[in-house]
Scaffold this active site. Structure first.
Site, mmCIF file in Angstrom:
data_model
loop_
_atom_site.group_PDB
_atom_site.id
_atom_site.type_symbol
_atom_site.label_atom_id
_atom_site.label_comp_id
_atom_site.label_asym_id
_atom_site.label_seq_id
_atom_site.Cartn_x
_atom_site.Cartn_y
_atom_site.Cartn_z
ATOM 1 C CG ASP A 1 -8.742 16.101 -3.017
ATOM 2 O OD1 ASP A 1 -9.786 15.356 -2.993
ATOM 3 O OD2 ASP A 1 -8.033 15.794 -3.953
ATOM 4 C CB VAL B 1 -15.868 21.127 -8.369
ATOM 5 C CG1 VAL B 1 -16.694 20.042 -7.875
ATOM 6 C CG2 VAL B 1 -14.567 21.493 -6.954
HETATM 7 P P1 IMP Z 1 -4.928 17.948 -0.694
HETATM 8 O O1 IMP Z 1 -6.208 17.997 0.376
HETATM 9 O O2 IMP Z 1 -3.656 17.810 -0.462
HETATM 10 O O3 IMP Z 1 -5.275 16.560 -1.568
HETATM 11 O O4 IMP Z 1 -4.862 18.908 -1.919
HETATM 12 C C1 IMP Z 1 -5.861 19.962 -1.999
HETATM 13 C C2 IMP Z 1 -5.444 20.772 -3.153
HETATM 14 O O5 IMP Z 1 -5.771 19.841 -4.541
HETATM 15 C C3 IMP Z 1 -6.280 21.931 -3.545
HETATM 16 O O6 IMP Z 1 -5.600 23.108 -2.924
HETATM 17 C C4 IMP Z 1 -6.538 22.096 -4.866
HETATM 18 O O7 IMP Z 1 -5.456 22.924 -5.442
HETATM 19 C C5 IMP Z 1 -6.463 20.579 -5.458
HETATM 20 N N1 IMP Z 1 -7.612 19.926 -5.594
HETATM 21 C C6 IMP Z 1 -8.309 19.122 -4.972
HETATM 22 N N2 IMP Z 1 -9.469 18.741 -5.252
HETATM 23 C C7 IMP Z 1 -9.640 19.521 -6.399
HETATM 24 C C8 IMP Z 1 -10.913 19.729 -7.208
HETATM 25 O O8 IMP Z 1 -11.942 19.048 -7.143
HETATM 26 N N3 IMP Z 1 -10.706 20.768 -8.192
HETATM 27 C C9 IMP Z 1 -9.719 21.727 -8.291
HETATM 28 N N4 IMP Z 1 -8.424 21.488 -7.473
HETATM 29 C C10 IMP Z 1 -8.479 20.522 -6.818
#
Ligand code: IMP
Ligand code: MG
Length: 180
Positions: free
Chosen positions: A107, A157
């Site tokens: 994300d 999602v």
């Molecule tokens: P980031 O890339 O550090 O922002 O974090 C990614 C984490 O956020 C993932 O491993 C998920 O646990 C959570 N996450 C991000 N987007 C979503 C989504 O659309 N649905 C469910 N979990 C999400």
């Protein structure tokens, strides 16, 4: 009839079971060819990637070992990295392994950026990141997976391991979650 069909918070299907299966199979074939004859360790980041890991390891036609890590992010406002805490670590030295990190979604990129830094400092033979989903529009740090099965727009999602408040991980496909 299953309970998801009556749940108005489950929006449209973003990726079907059949599409997931096909891509997981292709990725399993790719990894099997790449790591044939090499010591391979798949590291899954809990909890979101547990289903992806379970499916992808069964598409491998070469030996592999499995490890799990659990991390928590403590990012505040502007901080972009360095705030990830390991809640549960893998149980072995990775120096003699080719490591493939299996992740559910990238994300902002912050979590995986930090996890990769930590793992690289432990000097594996090689390291690559395979993510099921990628939301590039949301990126806050410069981080890219080596392989991403699906690129999705900026939507929240659930399903296939991904949760909202610990629910919906057992939905067998990826759906948009409708905030109420
Ligand atoms: P980031 O890339 O550090 O922002 O974090 C990614 C984490 O956020 C993932 O491993 C998920 O646990 C959570 N996450 C991000 N987007 C979503 C989504 O659309 N649905 C469910 N979990 C999400
Ligand atoms: Mg995750």
């Amino acid at each position: 009839m299953n309970f998801f069909e009556n749940d108005s918070r489950i929006g449209k299907t973003i990726i079907s079971e059949a599409d997931i299966k096909q891509k997981v199979r292709e990725t399993g074939k790719f990894l099997s060819e790449k790591y044939n004859g090499k010591p391979l360790l798949l590291i899954s980041i809990l909890k979101g990637a547990f289903i992806f890991l379970a499916d992808i390891c069964r598409e491998l036609t070469v030996p592999c070992e499995i490890g799990f890590m659990r991390v928590k992010s403590y990012y505040e406002g502007t901080s972009s990295s360095g705030d990830v805490k390991i809640l549960m670590d893998i149980d072995r030295n990775i120096e003699n392994y080719h490591v493939v990190v299996i992740e559910d979604i990238i994300d902002t990129g912050r979590t995986l950026h930090d996890v990769v830094e930590i793992l690289k400092s432990r000097k594996p033979l090689s390291l690559e990141v395979v993510t099921l989903l990628d939301k590039p529009e949301r990126r806050l740090v410069d981080f890219g997976a080596d392989r991403s099965l699906f690129t999705i727009p900026d939507l929240f999602v659930v399903g296939y391991g991904l949760d909202c408040g610990e629910n919906y991980r057992n939905l067998p496909y990826i759906a948009e979650y409708i905030q109420k």
